[in-house]
Design a protein around this motif. Structure first.
Motif, PDB file in Angstrom:
ATOM      1  N   ALA A   1       0.826  -1.207   0.000  1.00 47.11           N
ATOM      2  CA  ALA A   1       0.000   0.000   0.000  1.00 47.11           C
ATOM      3  C   ALA A   1       0.860   1.257   0.000  1.00 47.11           C
ATOM      4  O   ALA A   1       0.551   2.247  -0.672  1.00 47.11           O
ATOM      5  CB  ALA A   1      -0.929  -0.009   1.214  1.00 47.11           C
ATOM      6  N   ALA A   2       1.962   1.232   0.737  1.00 40.38           N
ATOM      7  CA  ALA A   2       2.870   2.384   0.747  1.00 40.38           C
ATOM      8  C   ALA A   2       3.499   2.597  -0.618  1.00 40.38           C
ATOM      9  O   ALA A   2       3.680   3.736  -1.064  1.00 40.38           O
ATOM     10  CB  ALA A   2       3.947   2.187   1.802  1.00 40.38           C
ATOM     11  N   ALA A   3       3.817   1.504  -1.304  1.00 44.26           N
ATOM     12  CA  ALA A   3       4.390   1.629  -2.645  1.00 44.26           C
ATOM     13  C   ALA A   3       3.372   2.223  -3.610  1.00 44.26           C
ATOM     14  O   ALA A   3       3.709   3.070  -4.451  1.00 44.26           O
ATOM     15  CB  ALA A   3       4.870   0.266  -3.137  1.00 44.26           C
ATOM     16  N   LEU A   4       2.121   1.796  -3.515  1.00 47.90           N
ATOM     17  CA  LEU A   4       1.085   2.343  -4.391  1.00 47.90           C
ATOM     18  C   LEU A   4       0.845   3.822  -4.115  1.00 47.90           C
ATOM     19  O   LEU A   4       0.536   4.590  -5.036  1.00 47.90           O
ATOM     20  CB  LEU A   4      -0.218   1.565  -4.214  1.00 47.90           C
ATOM     21  CG  LEU A   4      -0.261   0.139  -4.774  1.00 47.90           C
ATOM     22  CD1 LEU A   4      -1.608  -0.491  -4.473  1.00 47.90           C
ATOM     23  CD2 LEU A   4       0.002   0.127  -6.269  1.00 47.90           C
ATOM     24  N   ALA A   5       0.971   4.221  -2.860  1.00 42.72           N
ATOM     25  CA  ALA A   5       0.703   5.606  -2.496  1.00 42.72           C
ATOM     26  C   ALA A   5       1.881   6.529  -2.774  1.00 42.72           C
ATOM     27  O   ALA A   5       1.729   7.746  -2.702  1.00 42.72           O
ATOM     28  CB  ALA A   5       0.327   5.698  -1.017  1.00 42.72           C
ATOM     29  N   HIS A   6       3.040   5.985  -3.087  1.00 42.77           N
ATOM     30  CA  HIS A   6       4.210   6.822  -3.326  1.00 42.77           C
ATOM     31  C   HIS A   6       4.007   7.642  -4.597  1.00 42.77           C
ATOM     32  O   HIS A   6       3.513   7.128  -5.604  1.00 42.77           O
ATOM     33  CB  HIS A   6       5.469   5.959  -3.453  1.00 42.77           C
ATOM     34  CG  HIS A   6       6.731   6.739  -3.294  1.00 42.77           C
ATOM     35  ND1 HIS A   6       7.295   7.477  -4.331  1.00 42.77           N
ATOM     36  CD2 HIS A   6       7.547   6.920  -2.234  1.00 42.77           C
ATOM     37  CE1 HIS A   6       8.389   8.070  -3.911  1.00 42.77           C
ATOM     38  NE2 HIS A   6       8.567   7.748  -2.639  1.00 42.77           N
ATOM     39  N   PRO A   7       4.375   8.935  -4.589  1.00 41.88           N
ATOM     40  CA  PRO A   7       4.142   9.791  -5.768  1.00 41.88           C
ATOM     41  C   PRO A   7       4.853   9.309  -7.026  1.00 41.88           C
ATOM     42  O   PRO A   7       4.390   9.580  -8.140  1.00 41.88           O
ATOM     43  CB  PRO A   7       4.681  11.153  -5.313  1.00 41.88           C
ATOM     44  CG  PRO A   7       4.645  11.118  -3.822  1.00 41.88           C
ATOM     45  CD  PRO A   7       4.901   9.696  -3.442  1.00 41.88           C
ATOM     46  N   LEU A   8       5.970   8.616  -6.877  1.00 41.46           N
ATOM     47  CA  LEU A   8       6.737   8.180  -8.042  1.00 41.46           C
ATOM     48  C   LEU A   8       6.331   6.796  -8.537  1.00 41.46           C
ATOM     49  O   LEU A   8       6.935   6.295  -9.502  1.00 41.46           O
ATOM     50  CB  LEU A   8       8.234   8.175  -7.723  1.00 41.46           C
ATOM     51  CG  LEU A   8       8.857   9.526  -7.372  1.00 41.46           C
ATOM     52  CD1 LEU A   8      10.336   9.369  -7.083  1.00 41.46           C
ATOM     53  CD2 LEU A   8       8.641  10.522  -8.504  1.00 41.46           C
ATOM     54  N   PHE A   9       5.328   6.178  -7.897  1.00 42.64           N
ATOM     55  CA  PHE A   9       4.961   4.822  -8.299  1.00 42.64           C
ATOM     56  C   PHE A   9       4.433   4.784  -9.724  1.00 42.64           C
ATOM     57  O   PHE A   9       4.866   3.962 -10.542  1.00 42.64           O
ATOM     58  CB  PHE A   9       3.915   4.250  -7.333  1.00 42.64           C
ATOM     59  CG  PHE A   9       3.365   2.916  -7.769  1.00 42.64           C
ATOM     60  CD1 PHE A   9       4.099   1.760  -7.569  1.00 42.64           C
ATOM     61  CD2 PHE A   9       2.128   2.836  -8.387  1.00 42.64           C
ATOM     62  CE1 PHE A   9       3.604   0.532  -7.975  1.00 42.64           C
ATOM     63  CE2 PHE A   9       1.629   1.611  -8.803  1.00 42.64           C
ATOM     64  CZ  PHE A   9       2.364   0.458  -8.595  1.00 42.64           C
ATOM     65  N   ARG A  10       3.496   5.658 -10.035  1.00 44.33           N
ATOM     66  CA  ARG A  10       2.882   5.621 -11.364  1.00 44.33           C
ATOM     67  C   ARG A  10       3.865   5.961 -12.483  1.00 44.33           C
ATOM     68  O   ARG A  10       3.894   5.263 -13.506  1.00 44.33           O
ATOM     69  CB  ARG A  10       1.658   6.543 -11.392  1.00 44.33           C
ATOM     70  CG  ARG A  10       0.444   5.922 -10.713  1.00 44.33           C
ATOM     71  CD  ARG A  10      -0.764   6.819 -10.796  1.00 44.33           C
ATOM     72  NE  ARG A  10      -0.618   7.987  -9.944  1.00 44.33           N
ATOM     73  CZ  ARG A  10      -1.517   8.971  -9.852  1.00 44.33           C
ATOM     74  NH1 ARG A  10      -2.609   8.919 -10.597  1.00 44.33           N
ATOM     75  NH2 ARG A  10      -1.335   9.986  -9.040  1.00 44.33           N
ATOM     76  N   PRO A  11       4.676   7.044 -12.371  1.00 45.09           N
ATOM     77  CA  PRO A  11       5.642   7.285 -13.455  1.00 45.09           C
ATOM     78  C   PRO A  11       6.667   6.172 -13.614  1.00 45.09           C
ATOM     79  O   PRO A  11       7.026   5.814 -14.737  1.00 45.09           O
ATOM     80  CB  PRO A  11       6.298   8.613 -13.057  1.00 45.09           C
ATOM     81  CG  PRO A  11       5.984   8.817 -11.627  1.00 45.09           C
ATOM     82  CD  PRO A  11       4.677   8.142 -11.399  1.00 45.09           C
TER      83      PRO A  11
END
Length: 365
Positions: A29-39
């Motif tokens: 969940a923390a990885a998904l919420a990280h701002p750089l996850f999607r890019p």
């Protein structure tokens, strides 16, 4: 004397301990919420497609002491866009926009190419080209022209209170027109060999352009993290009125970010003209401002201001260049590139809407 008995008050019950989360769930969940996850996920997906469809995509080899390969080519060609994206990040973080980046690129490249030029002389019976103007002076004049452009944009936005898109639209048209007037609409060719090192030279086996980008990124990140500049930019982006009432010189800060953006675009113009060994005022930096804006938004910077990420902007620039490389390598017509970018812009705008953010939080909760 009558003594009343006091009933002891029962201690409050301790709140029930939350249920132990499933193993690995908080980290995911923390990885998904990280701002750089999607890019980062988008870049990884593009690289996976290239690995599957383009033979030898990850292959690297050394020729003449230089590192060659598709990855090196992508990063090298993305260098001007990364410079423009770094400057654009600070502008968008203050609720602004700069659509004159491409014109500044054309103008700075034109000024440098016209001053450097190249005159053939005979030395010891061998023809050689020498610069018409010392290269350091020519590059300084080009950056100076870019700084004046940024000062013009900042004065219109902070001084006259024009909307950023309107103020920079003026320079977007006038800047490229001025570059075309200087060259009479012709391509100015440069013959001075040392000038080519900036855009096509190598240092320690890597393109020299990457070292320029790394230096600009390092200085910018240091100023944003270890001085009050980053806090001031964030405050102005969140609420410019409150920032001014708190004592921040918002006008001076806005002028600074536009000057900085123009300086980054000026360096990108030098890099492009050095790489192609000429200055084309008609096509140099054309639509670069749109790619820079897209790179910044892909990296997680909010178009509403306040929230920004330099690392995300660099990743966004790599996404755009990787996407362009993929389209060309697969033999897809170049016109499709613009359609794909428009789809990406649409998805980015949707992802930044409040409704999508609420839906994303519910799905990832």
């Amino acid at each position: 004397m009558i003594v009343k008995e006091h009933t002891p008050i029962a201690p409050a019950e301790a709140p029930a301990a939350p249920a132990a989360p499933a193993p690995g769930r908080p980290l995911f969940a923390a990885a998904l919420a990280h701002p750089l996850f999607r890019p980062l996920a988008a870049l990884a997906l593009l690289l996976l497609v290239d690995f599957l469809l383009i033979p030898g995509f990850f292959q690297l080899e050394i020729k003449d002491g230089h590192l060659y390969g598709s990855l090196v080519d992508i990063v090298n060609r993305a260098a001007p866009l990364m410079l423009a994206a770094i400057g654009m990040t600070l502008v968008i973080a203050t609720r602004g926009i700069d659509i004159s980046v491409g014109a500044v690129v054309a103008l700075s490249g034109t000024v440098a190419s016209m001053l450097v030029g190249g005159t053939m002389v005979i030395q010891d019976g061998v023809p050689q080209y020498v610069a018409q103007t010392p290269m350091a002076l020519a590059m300084g004049a080009a950056i100076g022209a870019a700084l004046l452009c940024g000062l013009w944009n900042g004065a219109l936005v902070a001084g006259l209170g024009l909307q950023p898109i309107v103020a920079t639209l003026i320079l977007m048209v006038a800047g490229r027109g001025l570059a075309q007037l200087l060259t009479d609409g012709q391509i100015v060719t440069v013959y001075y060999q040392p000038f080519f090192f900036l855009g096509s030279g190598y240092l320690f086996g890597l393109p020299f352009a990457l070292f320029v980008v790394a230096a600009v990124f390092g200085v910018t990140a240091f100023l944003l993290r270890h001085t009050a500049l980053g806090l001031f930019i964030q405050a102005v982006g969140i609420n410019p009125v409150a920032a001014r009432l708190a004592g921040i010189r918002t006008a001076a800060l806005i002028v600074f970010v536009y000057v900085f953006s123009a300086a980054c675009a000026g360096m990108a113009g030098l890099m492009i003209s050095s790489n192609v060994k000429s200055a084309d005022a008609n096509n140099a930096g054309l639509l670069l401002e749109l790619d820079a804006i897209l790179a910044v938004t892909l990296g997680g910077t909010s178009l509403l201001g306040g929230k920004f990420s330099l690392v995300g902007s660099i990743i966004g620039a790599l996404i755009i260049q990787t996407l362009t490389y993929t389209i060309y390598s697969l033999g897809v017509p170049p016109e499709v590139n613009m359609v794909v970018k428009s789809v990406v812009v649409f998805l980015v705008c949707v992802s930044q809407s409040d409704q999508f953010k609420q839906l994303w939080k519910r799905r990832t909760a």
